[in-house]
Enzyme design. Sequence first.
Site, PDB file in Angstrom:
ATOM      1  N   ARG A 125       4.285  -3.831  -3.137  1.00  0.00           N
ATOM      2  CA  ARG A 125       2.977  -4.053  -3.739  1.00  0.00           C
ATOM      3  C   ARG A 125       1.927  -4.131  -2.632  1.00  0.00           C
ATOM      4  O   ARG A 125       2.060  -4.922  -1.701  1.00  0.00           O
ATOM      5  CB  ARG A 125       3.014  -5.351  -4.551  1.00  0.00           C
ATOM      6  CG  ARG A 125       1.821  -5.617  -5.426  1.00  0.00           C
ATOM      7  CD  ARG A 125       1.958  -6.953  -6.146  1.00  0.00           C
ATOM      8  NE  ARG A 125       3.128  -6.997  -7.011  1.00  0.00           N
ATOM      9  CZ  ARG A 125       4.111  -7.869  -6.882  1.00  0.00           C
ATOM     10  NH1 ARG A 125       4.103  -8.767  -5.895  1.00  0.00           N
ATOM     11  NH2 ARG A 125       5.135  -7.843  -7.705  1.00  0.00           N
ATOM     12  N   HIS A 159       0.846   4.337  -6.417  1.00  0.00           N
ATOM     13  CA  HIS A 159       0.580   4.556  -7.831  1.00  0.00           C
ATOM     14  C   HIS A 159       0.348   3.238  -8.561  1.00  0.00           C
ATOM     15  O   HIS A 159       0.697   2.162  -8.065  1.00  0.00           O
ATOM     16  CB  HIS A 159       1.746   5.298  -8.500  1.00  0.00           C
ATOM     17  CG  HIS A 159       3.048   4.556  -8.426  1.00  0.00           C
ATOM     18  ND1 HIS A 159       3.919   4.678  -7.364  1.00  0.00           N
ATOM     19  CD2 HIS A 159       3.633   3.685  -9.281  1.00  0.00           C
ATOM     20  CE1 HIS A 159       4.988   3.921  -7.571  1.00  0.00           C
ATOM     21  NE2 HIS A 159       4.832   3.305  -8.735  1.00  0.00           N
ATOM     22  N   HIS A 162       7.271   2.925  -3.717  1.00  0.00           N
ATOM     23  CA  HIS A 162       8.695   2.642  -3.569  1.00  0.00           C
ATOM     24  C   HIS A 162       9.242   3.399  -2.367  1.00  0.00           C
ATOM     25  O   HIS A 162       8.849   4.552  -2.115  1.00  0.00           O
ATOM     26  CB  HIS A 162       9.455   3.047  -4.825  1.00  0.00           C
ATOM     27  CG  HIS A 162       8.842   2.513  -6.082  1.00  0.00           C
ATOM     28  ND1 HIS A 162       8.781   1.173  -6.369  1.00  0.00           N
ATOM     29  CD2 HIS A 162       8.241   3.153  -7.125  1.00  0.00           C
ATOM     30  CE1 HIS A 162       8.179   1.004  -7.535  1.00  0.00           C
ATOM     31  NE2 HIS A 162       7.847   2.198  -8.009  1.00  0.00           N
ATOM     32  N   GLU A 190      10.838   8.044  -9.641  1.00  0.00           N
ATOM     33  CA  GLU A 190      10.725   7.745 -11.064  1.00  0.00           C
ATOM     34  C   GLU A 190       9.841   8.772 -11.752  1.00  0.00           C
ATOM     35  O   GLU A 190       9.098   9.515 -11.105  1.00  0.00           O
ATOM     36  CB  GLU A 190      10.157   6.341 -11.278  1.00  0.00           C
ATOM     37  CG  GLU A 190       8.763   6.148 -10.721  1.00  0.00           C
ATOM     38  CD  GLU A 190       8.299   4.693 -10.778  1.00  0.00           C
ATOM     39  OE1 GLU A 190       8.983   3.858 -11.389  1.00  0.00           O
ATOM     40  OE2 GLU A 190       7.238   4.400 -10.205  1.00  0.00           O
TER      41      GLU A 190
END
Length: 330
Positions: A209, A189, A114, A131
């Site tokens: 992605r 991740h 991200h 996150e």
Amino acid sequence: MLIFDVSTKPMKPLYPLTFEPIFKERIWGGTKLKTYLNKPITSKITGESWELSTVPESISVVNNGEFKGKNLNELIDLYPEEILGKKVFNHFGKQFPLLFKYLDAKEDLSIQLHPNNELAKARHNSFGKTEMWYVMQADENARLIVGFKEDSSREDYLQHLESNSILSLLKEIPVKKGDVFLLETGTIHAIGAGIVIAEIQQTSDVTYRIYDWDRVDATGKGRELHTELAVDAINYKTTAAKKEYAAPENKSTPIVHCPYFKTNIIPLNGELVVDKKEDTFLVLMCTEGSFELHLKDEKYRYKTGDTVLIPAVLTSFLLKGTATVLEITV
């Protein structure tokens, strides 16, 4: 004579708010949101339950009490400081800054990352997406992919991506129930198969992605990759994402404190009085067991998989039960 518009004020005081879960089908999803968290899903590929969201097109709607049927943005628009708290309102205005989810990974998620606040703002007019994950359940041999094994570089990364050997650069970490990870922006991740996770993040749905295990959907089409966007967003250094913590019973103990949210864990076995010291909302996620929240003369009951928003004006209450609870503020 002063005339007050009472239509914009609640008929009753604010109270702990719960919301209709927003379910997201994913190619990697399964059925554990139903079997493990008792969510009323109907699909066999439900990957996410968005518990508390103001992401456009996915805005949470209250399912309890006087405000049942109103969405979170409507409530914040009417009572910004009462819900968010002055501290949060002064920083974010009427924008709810966090997104809360439960995830069921029946299969491996895509390998992704991200962007940070600056890139996300410039490219998508969005927050970045820092996150954290709390592992609620993990099958035997379950693992995550988090960051590089060793410091890498743009050139090395692109070479391995082109030769389809990107996995050789990335670090796999075995996981068990109770493990905690902080995923800072730019960290490559993936959640591995066989894991249920509680996720706390900035309000953002921006994901780059980079690899999707060469899988295709029912029509034979692969999902979009974001190779060019990702290159400038990646942190090529190693990262210490896993967080160790102590968890004494009936205490609120920090597990992740970062610039965007503060998450504590409460292993509840009896009672705990919560007195909020900061002027901010508080969110409770029940990851195991059940508990009651006693507020003045009212009693509210929650169980595994429930998420509750405590408005900022509610500063003191009692928790009672046997449960593991995540306690999140800004």
